[in-house]
Scaffold this motif. Structure first.
Motif, PDB file in Angstrom:
ATOM      1  N   ALA A  33       3.224  -4.831  -3.132  1.00 21.41           N
ATOM      2  CA  ALA A  33       2.272  -5.122  -2.051  1.00 21.41           C
ATOM      3  C   ALA A  33       2.177  -3.939  -1.080  1.00 21.41           C
ATOM      4  N   ARG A  34       3.330  -3.391  -0.741  1.00 18.27           N
ATOM      5  CA  ARG A  34       3.370  -2.250   0.179  1.00 18.27           C
ATOM      6  C   ARG A  34       2.559  -1.087  -0.405  1.00 18.27           C
ATOM      7  N   ALA A  35       2.779  -0.848  -1.694  1.00 12.94           N
ATOM      8  CA  ALA A  35       2.061   0.259  -2.339  1.00 12.94           C
ATOM      9  C   ALA A  35       0.559   0.013  -2.317  1.00 12.94           C
ATOM     10  N   ALA A  36       0.175  -1.246  -2.523  1.00 10.86           N
ATOM     11  CA  ALA A  36      -1.254  -1.578  -2.528  1.00 10.86           C
ATOM     12  C   ALA A  36      -1.851  -1.342  -1.140  1.00 10.86           C
ATOM     13  N   THR A  37      -1.100  -1.748  -0.099  1.00  7.90           N
ATOM     14  CA  THR A  37      -1.562  -1.549   1.282  1.00  7.90           C
ATOM     15  C   THR A  37      -1.752  -0.068   1.587  1.00  7.90           C
ATOM     16  N   GLN A  38      -0.741   0.727   1.152  1.00  2.64           N
ATOM     17  CA  GLN A  38      -0.805   2.169   1.416  1.00  2.64           C
ATOM     18  C   GLN A  38      -1.999   2.810   0.706  1.00  2.64           C
TER      19      GLN A  38
END
Lengths: 504, 504
Positions: free
Chosen positions: B497-502
């Motif tokens: 999820a973090r990677a997607a947000t970034q």
């Protein structure tokens, strides 16, 4: 010159020569044994009376009697009714000590590729006579080891720790055992911690790991000559070349010869030495030699691999030190085991790898993982409770008795021209046969008479010991051992006589 | 479309897909599991009533109940009071199967010299959190093994044969044990005699000996990719180059890729393969592949080293066969052990060296002599009395339950884009993470939460598996294992999820 005078003169050297820990009666027996062997006391000469003996040496009647009993058992003296003790008339001049090596005869490095076939040939010969009496082995018989005590310790360990067989053990070996071993290593002059120790499958795995850590196939390794054939096998199987450095039957590796070899063979990557009770020589390196050897290897920046499984079998007042005791910079890789001293069936050895220790840890893990736990736990209990020390004292006494019996039997039965030096401990006799007798022929003849010996041919890659045999005294059946050695001596004598007849 | 129809349709394939030996309730549970995973049965859909289930499959109420209980335990269905069973609403589309390898991506041979440091780094990380729950191991916990029975057998063996610890054992290993192993090997399709077997210190010593027998340092060895890191370590420590051949998560080594490699790399001296339950893939080679592989190596005159310690952990009606079963000319060196199936603490493996057998015997003797006798005697008794078979059946059942639980927990907690193929037996899960998640980062984050996993980085020398992790289900504490996997899945989901947000 009367015997009293001679004995007194010989007395002067007594305290310098004999280890103080030996029981007095043995010290005194040894003293007279040498006098007889050297010819100072001649066949037929009268031994001091009991009273004279007691006075001269300041000992009790019991000690005097016991001393003479040892010499009698060795067939060196005999009692004549109402006349006292005499040097045995039948006593021929004692066998001379083994020859010192010819230091000029430094062989070229050679990667011998037949030592395994040589051993296999011997083993398959052995198998044709499975009932033969074994004078060729390298391990004492099970009844010299503490079978009952170890069995009980194993039963206790299994009950106390039921998952010993099912749970994975620690990689370097049982930590409690390693801590005890580290403490005990102080006795050998070695200062290490538990983490400096990796348990191995017997001493031979330790030596293999040491060799793998410091060499590449094709490299040259300096070894003692003669040399334990298991080492030659390990070298062969790793593709290494053995350079044989002469070794003395009394002081072990000839340091000058090694020094010379290091100058002329810059490709030497390691030296492998058995410093205490070398196999097959039975030699013990003096401390001064040990110190020089370590310094020499440190200066040359090559690994000194010490294989030290027999140290605790030496009869001496002070515990002997290992080469590692003189190591300041990690030059020495120390390998040892409990296979020879405690339990041949427990495959427990250990290694301290000096500056190669991490690499050896990696090699051990990659090769065979951790040792089984059960025998390590048993060993730890044994070492912790003094049971090991008690057993060692008993084992040394038993082996000494066997060596005395065997020395006497060899001395009385082997032909003139035979040479050997009685070892300072352990169980090996390295015997040089007269020129006319080949060890291969004696091996064959002995086997047909149901006696196993180990021919000298397998202790060198360079064919240097074809006239030698290694005998060991592994059995507790002393009568049968005597009989076997006497039979062997008669065979050798007959061979020598036949050769003399043919030459005439 | 109603669920009854769907189930009936799915029924047609039942007998073809499931091994006949599985208990009926498991066969049926598996059948519905797949239907749910494939999306044939969708979240919220009603499951057949008990009556309908019994009629359709012709089974008893007990079987029907048990089938649903399995699915409930796996969180695939839920009971709603007075309404019956429903596919769980939270159930998301099942994770797709692992990707098949890219056969075009054949790497160059490379002698990687860092696998040991990589492992050491992981081990020293592990040591910082000694209380962490272990999903990274390769051995089941001691309570899955027959601790009591082995302990009793060891006590009996010690009482019956008190000199087991003190007497030297036979060189190739206990002859009685080897005879039993030879008989049992028939089950794997292997026809050998007791003399064709050499006992080794675990399977890893067997593999090392096989490699030493057929290679010289610098040679190239073909291995599966991904590959058990212990093999990469062994290759590194022996100075060998690993050529990684792609392997499929279902059928193991890609034979065509090997065929191509043999043409382009004439310096390949051996192929090492884990044919049954490959580590880490869990794949099983179909018989047709096994036959082709043996034939290919025989034709190319290179050694085929088979490492086969997991064969007996496969759930299948018929025992699987080893590669050796297809060997006509000694091409296959068969290595296996009892470490994974019976007792991780007993270091017992064995090897049949094919046409290199005598050389392997020599290497084993030179390297570590014979194995300890005690565990061999214990094993012989176990194998002789069916205790081993009984234990294996129980172990397989326990592992299957663990795998089902773990599959369910992975399926419900790992992020979209995760792929894995549930293995056919054993204890390994090879999980491909979504592109955004690195296994190194997940390893770190998990360890801080007291969970050990094995990152994919150590299963290749060519850095091909940085997005993979290997999980194992070694513990019998199923609740804790569930919890650990769910926690791990949440960590991975958060990372994705973090990677997607970034990226957004």
């Amino acid at each position: 010159m009367d015997t009293v005078m001679q004995s007194e003169r010989a007395d002067l050297a007594l305290k310098d020569v004999l280890p103080a820990s030996e029981p007095l009666y043995r010290q005194l027996a040894g003293h007279y044994r040498r006098a007889i062997r050297n010819g100072v006391l001649r066949p037929g000469e009268r031994m001091p009376s009991m009273r004279a003996f007691m006075q001269r040496h300041g000992v009790s009647l019991a000690t005097a009697t016991e001393s003479y009993r040892v010499l009698e058992r060795e067939a060196l003296i005999e009692a004549r009714p109402r006349a006292g003790y005499f040097v045995r008339a039948s006593q021929r001049a004692a066998l001379p000590a083994a020859s010192e090596p010819d230091l000029a005869a430094l062989p070229q490095a050679a990667q011998f590729v037949g030592i395994h076939s040589a051993i296999s040939a011997i083993v398959s010969q052995y198998q044709r006579y499975p009932d033969a009496f074994n004078l060729g082995g390298a391990t004492a018989s099970a009844d010299l080891y503490p079978t009952d005590a170890l069995q009980k310790a194993a039963l206790r360990a299994l009950r106390r720790r039921p998952t010993l067989l099912t749970a994975v053990g620690p990689d370097q070996g049982d930590p409690a055992l390693r801590a005890i071993i580290a403490r005990r290593a102080l006795e050998a002059g070695i200062q290490i911690g538990a983490d400096d120790i990796i348990m191995t499958h017997g001493g031979i795995e330790a030596v293999n790991l040491a060799l793998r850590a410091v060499t590449q196939p094709g490299d040259t390794v300096a070894v003692e000559s003669p040399c334990f054939f298991g080492l030659l096998q390990a070298l062969e199987s790793l593709g290494l070349r053995a350079l044989e450095i002469p070794a003395s039957p009394t002081s072990g590796l000839a340091i000058e010869a090694l020094e010379f070899a290091l100058q002329t063979h810059p490709d030497i990557k390691a030296v492998v030495v058995v410093p205490n009770l070398q196999n097959p020589l039975g030699s013990v390196m003096p401390d001064s030699h040990k110190a020089r050897l370590v310094e020499l290897c440190a200066r040359a920046r090559i690994a000194l691999i010490e294989d030290d499984p027999y140290r605790e079998l030496v009869d001496s007042a002070q515990p002997l030190r290992s080469l590692k005791a003189w190591d300041n910079d990690g030059t020495v890789i120390h390998c040892t085991s409990f296979n020879k001293t405690l339990a041949p069936g427990m495959r427990i050895g250990w290694i301290n790898g000096g500056r190669w220790h991490p690499r050896i840890g990696m090699l051990k893990f990659a090769q065979s993982r951790h040792n089984e736990q059960l025998s390590q736990v048993v060993l730890a209990e044994f070492l912790e409770t003094n049971a090991y020390e008690r057993h060692l004292r008993r084992l040394r006494d038993r082996l000494r008795l066997q060596r005395e019996r065997m020395s006497a039997a060899i001395g009385t039965s082997f032909p003139d021209g035979t040479r050997f030096t009685p070892p300072a401990g352990g169980m090996f006799f390295w015997i040089e046969l007269p020129h006319a007798v080949s060890s291969a022929a004696l091996f064959d003849a002995a086997l047909k008479q149901r006696i196993r010996v180990m021919p000298g041919t397998v202790f060198s890659n360079a064919g240097r010991f074809d006239r030698f045999i290694r005998l060991s005294c592994p059995s507790t059946d002393l009568e049968r051992a005597d009989e076997a050695v006497l039979k062997l001596g008669r065979l050798a004598t007959a061979m020598a006589a036949r050769a003399a007849t043919q030459a005439a």
